[in-house]
Enzyme design. Structure first.
Site, PDB file in Angstrom:
ATOM      1  N   PRO A  66       0.841  -1.202   0.000  1.00 31.88           N
ATOM      2  CA  PRO A  66       0.000   0.000   0.000  1.00 31.88           C
ATOM      3  C   PRO A  66       0.876   1.253   0.000  1.00 31.88           C
ATOM      4  CG  PRO A  66      -0.582  -1.477   1.822  1.00 31.88           C
ATOM      5  CD  PRO A  66       0.673  -2.005   1.207  1.00 31.88           C
ATOM      6  N   GLU A  67       0.541   2.204  -0.829  1.00 26.35           N
ATOM      7  CA  GLU A  67       1.254   3.479  -0.822  1.00 26.35           C
ATOM      8  C   GLU A  67       0.418   4.503  -0.051  1.00 26.35           C
ATOM      9  OE1 GLU A  67       3.492   5.008  -3.905  1.00 26.35           O
ATOM     10  OE2 GLU A  67       3.939   3.096  -4.866  1.00 26.35           O
TER      11      GLU A  67
END
Ligand code: ZN
Length: 281
Positions: free
Chosen positions: A2-3
């Site tokens: 996840p960014e």
């Protein structure tokens, strides 16, 4: 992984469920993820009322009066929210933490690869926590601007792509959004970081803000009723301009892909970069 936009999407899903509620029970099903949980994790959280659901870089900060839960989703961590009255699914092998809230909602953290992390820190000391203290400015905050970015890049000899992924320079810009921001700013990922000054730094800071904001907006629309916040939901694959699009024309490009070969792929520091050699210098 996840960014920042995915983590922000998870935060926005959690906030209305958590804020104002207390942790009535905490089920901890193993002693560690990437690191051990604090030994008094359950005791410190049970009974605590949540004041605020914040975020710093890719860390969720679940703040109550005494302690703040610092929570990283790791590589593949997923968060599920069961609203009051809904029975959670049977406990799965990778459902390592479950929070039962005083409002009847249940939150489950599933982390198959166990790269996630949870720590507790006295709320007034979060800014000094070892995981948080050296993080650079939040890209969407007012403290991040062209001049601030230029100052951080000054004299740096590494490639600009690697520089903006360094959390001392700017917080939470990961591999995908680094490529996307450089495309939008018209800068080659190979350019020496120290040369990004003045108008170029201004353009890049603006591009980072706009690419991340657009991704957060797209993520918000995937949340729908805030019932499922999935760390991997938010990759918004269709909106990438260059990421993963080797050989294709970049958006708005009128070049002949047969001649120019379109978007190029490059390995930098072991990570994939994508760029248009014609539009990025
Ligand atoms: Zn192009």
């Amino acid at each position: 992984m996840p960014e920042l936009p995915e983590v922000e999407t998870v935060r926005r899903g959690l906030a209305p469920v958590l804020e104002g509620a207390a942790f009535s029970r905490v089920h901890l099903r193993r002693a560690d993820l990437r690191k051990p949980f604090p030994v008094d994790f359950v005791q410190r959280l049970e009974g605590a009322r949540i004041k605020r659901t914040g975020r710093r870089a890719k860390y969720l900060l679940i703040e109550s009066h005494d302690d703040t839960l610092i929570w990283h989703l790791g590589m593949s961590g997923q968060v599920r929210i069961y609203p009051p009255g809904e029975t959670p699914a049977p406990v799965g092998k990778h459902d390592h933490v479950q929070f039962d809230l005083s409002n009847g909602a249940v939150i489950v953290f599933t982390d198959p690869r166990r790269f996630g992390l949870m720590d507790l820190c006295p709320s007034e000391k979060v800014a000094e926590h070892p995981l948080i203290k050296d993080i650079g400015p939040e890209p969407l905050g007012n403290a991040f601007s062209g001049p601030v970015l230029a100052a951080a890049l000054k004299g740096k000899k590494v490639a600009i792509k690697q520089a903006i992924m360094d959390s001392h320079v700017v917080a939470g810009v990961g591999n995908i959004y680094a490529s996307e921001s450089l495309f939008q700013a018209g800068l080659s990922p190979k350019r020496r970081a120290g040369t990004v000054q003045g108008a170029r730094a201004e353009k890049l800071a603006g591009a980072i803000k706009s690419v991340l904001s657009a991704a957060i907006q797209a993520g918000g629309s995937t949340l729908k009723d805030h019932r499922t916040t999935d760390g991997e939901l938010g990759y918004f694959q269709h909106s990438f301009a260059v990421y993963g699009r080797t050989g294709q024309a970049c958006p708005g490009c009128d070049c002949d892909v047969l001649k120019t070969k379109g978007i190029q792929h490059l390995e930098q520091g072991g990570r994939s970069s994508y760029y248009c050699p014609r539009h990025q210098r």
